[in-house]
Design a protein around this motif. Structure first.
Motif, PDB file in Angstrom:
ATOM      1  N   GLN A  86      45.073  39.183  37.334  1.00  0.00           N
ATOM      2  CA  GLN A  86      44.820  37.891  36.683  1.00  0.00           C
ATOM      3  C   GLN A  86      43.376  37.827  36.212  1.00  0.00           C
ATOM      4  N   ARG A  87      42.443  38.251  37.055  1.00  0.00           N
ATOM      5  CA  ARG A  87      41.023  38.228  36.679  1.00  0.00           C
ATOM      6  C   ARG A  87      40.783  39.127  35.461  1.00  0.00           C
ATOM      7  N   LEU A  88      41.361  40.309  35.479  1.00  0.00           N
ATOM      8  CA  LEU A  88      41.162  41.244  34.369  1.00  0.00           C
ATOM      9  C   LEU A  88      41.782  40.722  33.077  1.00  0.00           C
ATOM     10  N   ALA A  89      42.877  39.948  33.197  1.00  0.00           N
ATOM     11  CA  ALA A  89      43.550  39.394  32.020  1.00  0.00           C
ATOM     12  C   ALA A  89      42.933  38.070  31.577  1.00  0.00           C
ATOM     13  N   GLY A  90      42.020  37.503  32.386  1.00  0.00           N
ATOM     14  CA  GLY A  90      41.379  36.241  32.034  1.00  0.00           C
ATOM     15  C   GLY A  90      42.292  35.036  32.173  1.00  0.00           C
ATOM     16  N   VAL A  91      43.248  35.104  33.099  1.00  0.00           N
ATOM     17  CA  VAL A  91      44.141  33.972  33.356  1.00  0.00           C
ATOM     18  C   VAL A  91      44.049  33.591  34.830  1.00  0.00           C
ATOM     19  N   GLU A  92      44.467  32.360  35.132  1.00  0.00           N
ATOM     20  CA  GLU A  92      44.429  31.891  36.521  1.00  0.00           C
ATOM     21  C   GLU A  92      45.790  31.402  36.947  1.00  0.00           C
ATOM     22  N   GLY A  93      46.076  31.600  38.236  1.00  0.00           N
ATOM     23  CA  GLY A  93      47.315  31.095  38.792  1.00  0.00           C
ATOM     24  C   GLY A  93      47.231  31.093  40.304  1.00  0.00           C
ATOM     25  N   ASP A  94      48.051  30.237  40.915  1.00  0.00           N
ATOM     26  CA  ASP A  94      48.149  30.188  42.375  1.00  0.00           C
ATOM     27  C   ASP A  94      49.237  31.172  42.797  1.00  0.00           C
ATOM     28  N   ILE A  95      48.841  32.184  43.561  1.00  0.00           N
ATOM     29  CA  ILE A  95      49.728  33.293  43.913  1.00  0.00           C
ATOM     30  C   ILE A  95      50.362  33.057  45.276  1.00  0.00           C
ATOM     31  N   VAL A  96      51.680  33.223  45.338  1.00  0.00           N
ATOM     32  CA  VAL A  96      52.398  33.160  46.606  1.00  0.00           C
ATOM     33  C   VAL A  96      53.366  34.338  46.689  1.00  0.00           C
ATOM     34  N   LEU A  97      53.677  34.703  47.913  1.00  0.00           N
ATOM     35  CA  LEU A  97      54.683  35.740  48.156  1.00  0.00           C
ATOM     36  C   LEU A  97      56.026  35.042  48.264  1.00  0.00           C
ATOM     37  N   GLY A  98      56.949  35.370  47.369  1.00  0.00           N
ATOM     38  CA  GLY A  98      58.251  34.721  47.346  1.00  0.00           C
ATOM     39  C   GLY A  98      59.292  35.415  48.200  1.00  0.00           C
TER      40      GLY A  98
END
Length: 161
Positions: A86-98
């Protein structure tokens, strides 16, 4: 290799080192057990993230790595890969293990290292307000022996503004 190419490569390596440091700080500040376990990202190269944890704070009564520590190390390695991408792609998100599944193949008696490679996955959907989902396979090695295999499905929700 030209000077411009060498400078670009050096800048990319410096960025990766900075991100790996930020990842470790994020783990240790937000997931206290990761600091106790001394989990540390070692390297990111050729789309593969390597993460380690020393045996001593993760040992069980058999003098091998505790199964819960193995699971935690592998879970965070996968989570860390999504965070890094996400950092390398310049996007943000809240990550969870599904969803996750682990197979313990051999006792971990020395220098555990988790490794995960990034599959072709488009994270740009996060920038458009959609969730991203990626299935990762993490392997845990002791030297050259694979001691555990983990499959996890990680979901990243776009951050609300």
């Amino acid at each position: 290799m030209s000077n411009a190419e060498e400078l670009k490569e050096l800048a990319e390596l410096e960025q990766i080192q900075m991100l790996l440091g930020e990842l470790q700080r994020t783990w240790h500040q937000t997931i206290p057990v990761s600091a106790f376990m001394q989990i540390a990202p070692e390297a990111y190269q050729a789309q593969t993230l390597r993460v380690s944890a020393p045996l001593a704070p993760n040992i069980n009564l058999h003098h091998t790595m505790f199964a819960g520590s193995i699971y935690t190390l592998m879970t965070l390695t996968g989570w860390g890969m999504v965070w890094l991408q996400q950092r390398l792609a310049g996007v943000e998100g809240d990550i969870v293990l599904g969803q996750a599944d682990i197979r313990y193949l051999a006792p971990v008696g020395e220098s555990p290292q988790a490794r995960v490679s990034w599959p072709e996955t488009d994270l740009s959907v996060l920038g458009r307000g959609k969730r991203a989902k990626v299935k990762l396979e993490v392997a845990l090695y002791c030297g050259e022996q694979c001691c555990a295999k983990f499959q996890g499905t990680y979901v990243s929700q776009p951050k609300a503004d």
